[in-house]
Design a protein around this motif. Structure first.
Motif, short mmCIF file in Angstrom:
data_model
loop_
_atom_site.label_atom_id
_atom_site.label_comp_id
_atom_site.label_asym_id
_atom_site.label_seq_id
_atom_site.Cartn_x
_atom_site.Cartn_y
_atom_site.Cartn_z
N VAL A 166 0.85 -1.18 -0.09
CA VAL A 166 0.13 -0.08 -0.01
C VAL A 166 0.87 1.30 0.00
O VAL A 166 1.71 1.31 0.76
N ALA A 167 0.71 2.21 -0.87
CA ALA A 167 1.26 3.47 -1.07
C ALA A 167 0.64 4.49 0.12
O ALA A 167 1.22 5.05 0.84
N GLY A 168 -0.60 4.35 0.28
CA GLY A 168 -1.33 5.20 1.15
C GLY A 168 -2.88 5.05 1.14
O GLY A 168 -3.20 4.25 0.53
N TYR A 169 -3.39 5.88 1.79
CA TYR A 169 -4.74 6.07 1.95
C TYR A 169 -5.40 7.27 1.62
O TYR A 169 -4.77 8.35 2.03
N ALA A 170 -6.52 7.30 1.30
CA ALA A 170 -7.36 8.74 1.11
C ALA A 170 -8.96 8.46 1.40
O ALA A 170 -9.44 7.06 1.51
N ILE A 171 -9.79 9.46 1.31
CA ILE A 171 -11.04 9.27 1.34
C ILE A 171 -11.59 9.04 0.04
O ILE A 171 -11.33 9.68 -1.04
N ALA A 172 -12.70 8.10 -0.21
CA ALA A 172 -13.30 7.78 -1.29
C ALA A 172 -14.82 7.72 -1.19
O ALA A 172 -15.30 7.49 0.12
#
Ligand code: MN
Length: 285
Positions: A166-172
């Motif tokens: 995983v590179a990262g996280y965001a709101i979806a």
């Protein structure tokens, strides 16, 4: 590190309530040759470029984030992968709602038995672009979800190793028009996949399985849950996806929504907040 794309394809690092323009980093990317590899060119090189990104941010004049137009932090995903009904309380509300339940003939099956679904990459927008309702006479629902961005190419991977890609996280936001068509049709109109406002790198976010989140429409709370309420966790979703699809840098996984889905109409404003990521506002038109 919080990475964003903003205004006319500027690249930024978010520090506190400011954005530092680091667009010069694009000159450091290796040139692309035909055929371009699947995936997002910047995300593919993010690890190598991090020291340079931090240095550029140190030198940039900060701009206030509240005046900035945020695009999707991923520009070129090869695919957007969705996980069906992944919170128990949402499964219950879906069973009791004829308009949602029409497609849930498989609802007694586990997620592994149902499999995942895909949204068209062309449906992707950032929060500032907003959602354009495609079928005004039908019900279009919001689904607040944790977005996972894959960092490197991988074939089948074990659940125990999955968070490592995983590179990262965001709101979806997994927008959907209710009806009888296949999910990939109803969830893929232009603008029906929103990702933002920035990518929080995996090292900075920590455990993605313990994040409070909410979605409000015009200030009224519609959805609230914690990612620990997922039926199958993020690592298992990645392992499942990788057993079928080669995953590429920039691929986006939308990890399922919680209870409280409901309709929006042009003029509405959705506000989503995720613990340790931030907040994004998305207009409906
Ligand atoms: Mn969904």
């Amino acid at each position: 590190m919080k990475l964003c794309r903003f205004d006319h394809n500027r690249i930024g690092l978010v520090r506190g309530s400011n954005v530092h323009d680091v667009s010069a980093i694009l000159d450091a990317l290796p040139p692309l040759r035909y055929p371009a590899p699947f995936g997002d060119h910047l995300i593919a090189h993010l690890d190598d470029l991090r020291p340079q990104l931090e240095r550029l941010a140190d030198e940039a004049v900060p701009k206030r984030a509240d005046g900035i137009r945020f695009l999707s932090p991923v520009a070129n995903p090869s695919k957007i992968i969705g996980t069906p009904v992944n919170y128990r309380a949402h499964a219950e509300e879906a069973e009791n709602d004829r308009q949602i339940a029409v497609y849930l003939e498989n609802r007694s099956l586990s997620i592994e038995e149902q499999g995942l679904f895909l949204k068209a990459s062309s449906s992707l927008v950032g929060p500032s672009e907003g959602v354009a309702v495609r079928f005004p006479d039908r019900r279009t629902d919001h689904e607040a979800e944790l977005g996972v961005v894959i960092g490197r190419k991988t074939g089948p991977i074990a659940e125990a190793d999955a968070l490592g890609v995983v590179a990262g996280y965001a709101i979806a936001l997994d927008m959907v028009v209710r009806g009888k068509e296949d999910r990939s049709f109803r969830k893929s109109p232009d603008s029906y996949a929103v990702l933002g406002p920035w990518l929080v790198t995996a090292d900075e976010l920590g455990d993605p399985g313990a994040l409070d989140f909410t979605l409000h429409v015009n200030g009224e709370r519609r959805q609230a849950a914690n990612t620990r309420d997922m039926i199958i966790g993020i690592a298992r979703q990645i392992a499942l996806a990788s057993s079928v699809y080669t995953l590429y840098p920039g691929d986006i996984m939308m990890t399922g929504t919680c209870q409280g889905v409901g309709p929006v109409k042009p003029g509405d404003v959705m506000t989503l907040a995720f613990e340790r990521i931030g907040e994004m506002t998305v207009a409906v038109r």
